[in-house]
Design an enzyme around this catalytic site. Structure first.
Site, PDB file in Angstrom:
ATOM      1  N   ASP A 160      32.050 -44.948 -10.741  1.00 36.67           N
ATOM      2  CA  ASP A 160      31.003 -43.627 -10.945  1.00 36.67           C
ATOM      3  C   ASP A 160      30.799 -43.602  -9.328  1.00 36.67           C
ATOM      4  OD1 ASP A 160      30.585 -43.688 -13.857  1.00 36.67           O
ATOM      5  OD2 ASP A 160      29.246 -45.600 -12.959  1.00 36.67           O
ATOM      6  N   HIS A 188      25.867 -47.101 -17.035  1.00 38.31           N
ATOM      7  CA  HIS A 188      26.942 -46.351 -16.994  1.00 38.31           C
ATOM      8  C   HIS A 188      27.129 -45.661 -18.259  1.00 38.31           C
ATOM      9  CE1 HIS A 188      31.546 -45.744 -15.980  1.00 38.31           C
ATOM     10  NE2 HIS A 188      31.416 -46.715 -17.229  1.00 38.31           N
TER      11      HIS A 188
HETATM   12  C1  LMR Z   1      35.067 -45.203 -17.322  1.00 38.50           C
HETATM   13  O1  LMR Z   1      33.787 -44.557 -17.022  1.00 38.50           O
HETATM   14  O2  LMR Z   1      35.170 -44.049 -17.275  1.00 38.50           O
HETATM   15  C2  LMR Z   1      35.017 -45.349 -18.779  1.00 38.50           C
HETATM   16  O3  LMR Z   1      33.679 -46.381 -19.135  1.00 38.50           O
HETATM   17  C3  LMR Z   1      35.209 -44.709 -20.261  1.00 38.50           C
HETATM   18  C4  LMR Z   1      34.259 -44.269 -20.983  1.00 38.50           C
HETATM   19  O4  LMR Z   1      33.896 -45.629 -21.941  1.00 38.50           O
HETATM   20  O5  LMR Z   1      33.344 -43.798 -20.413  1.00 38.50           O
END
Ligand code: LMR
Length: 331
Positions: A160, A188
């Protein structure tokens, strides 16, 4: 004198992220071009043939730093004496699925892996959880591995951070390396808070240069929050190579000193944090490292009502996720 090899476990070893990651670890991109490594690679019993193939390809790379490759499906064997655990393996999110739906499925994996870390890993082992929902999976693993310090556990928000850094550099029309101090707060997930307020461009506040508040508060924020889902929609699968790249960056941030006045984002144990985030969460904060594998949370970042309202939402989501897995973390 040559260094002792570091033992690195990669779970989900037959998967796409691992396939982009293992060769870079073997080449020295992650721990340094003078650091020998032993790879311990875990996946489900049904994946053992694939693991054999991955092992053959690693051998065919003739990597001078790669001293041994151990493959298997039993975490109590594969985690033995490891220095670093990269816990990638989990049931992946499909199109339209939210992370919370994965919690009960993946919780079981992280209870077992927590127990295995507790029993056979080195006490100082550092653990980075990538498998989603990674913050709460990390909380589960941590609670099931009480022999290891809670400060040894991380969930990955570096992807991120990297996504946010790229988008801010693109908008400001500057080099990627001109953008620093990008913080991701919280989970996340789609509630994560990519923070432009404390970010810098060429060591000056980013908001002196990027003044389009509507873009920062809405377009930018949503782009980063929903990037994982956008990739799943486009590829039909989760991000893989960019996730592997973020793992390399996340680990390097712990094993190399953080440049002065800078920080990186990692989701870590919230007890004792200086931002009033409730205890017993794995929450992404701005962190610094001396380069010895440890970290400190950076104090005194700015906030405002907008950012704080977003942070409250990601806290709420993490508390909800924790309540779903309560039975997995209480003893
Ligand atoms: C991402 O951020 O690309 C991964 O964590 C995939 C998801 O499941 O969001």
């Amino acid at each position: 004198m040559s260094k002792q090899p570091k033992r690195v476990v990669v779970t989900g070893g037959a998967g796409q992220i691992a396939y982009s990651l293992l060769f870079r670890i073997a080449s020295g991109d992650m721990l340094g071009h003078d650091q020998p490594v032993i790879l311990h690679i875990l996946d489900l019993p049904s994946m053992e043939n694939v693991l054999e193939g991955v092992k053959m390809e690693l051998e065919d790379g003739a990597f001078p730093l790669l001293k041994q490759i151990i493959i298997g499906s039993d975490p109590y064997k594969i985690f033995e004496e490891i220095d670093l655990a990269l816990l990638i393996g989990s049931k992946p999110r499909g199109p339209g699925m939210e992370r919370s739906e994965l919690l009960s499925e993946n919780g079981k994996i992280f209870i077992t892996q927590g127990h295995a870390l507790n029993e056979v890993a080195k006490k100082e082992a550092k653990v980075l959880v990538i498998g989603n929902p990674c913050n709460t999976n990390c909380l589960i693993a941590m609670h099931n591995a009480p022999r290891l310090s809670r400060k040894n556990f991380h969930a990955m928000t570096r992807l991120d951070q990297n996504r946010a850094t790229f988008q801010l550099a693109k908008k400001a029309d500057v080099d990627i390396s001109d953008v620093t101090n990008v913080t991701i707060w919280g989970n996340h997930s789609a509630t994560q808070v990519p923070d432009y307020l404390n970010a810098k461009i060429k060591d000056r506040p980013l908001t002196n240069i990027l003044q389009d508040k509507a873009w920062l508060e809405k377009d930018f924020m949503e782009l980063i929050q929903k990037r994982g889902a956008a990739i799943i929609n486009a590829r039909g699968k989760s991000s893989a190579a960019s996730a592997a790249n973020a793992i390399i960056d996340a680990v390097r941030s712990l094993y190399y000193p953080t440049p002065s006045q800078q920080w990186f984002s990692s989701a870590v144990y919230s007890d004792g944090n200086p931002y009033g985030i409730p205890n017993d969460l794995i929450f992404s904060f701005p962190c610094r490292s001396k380069g010895d594998g440890s970290y400190e949370i950076v104090h005194d970042l700015l906030s405002d009502d907008f950012l704080q309202s977003k942070i409250d939402l990601t806290v709420k989501e993490l508390i909800e996720e924790r309540s779903i897995v309560e039975a997995d973390i209480t003893h």
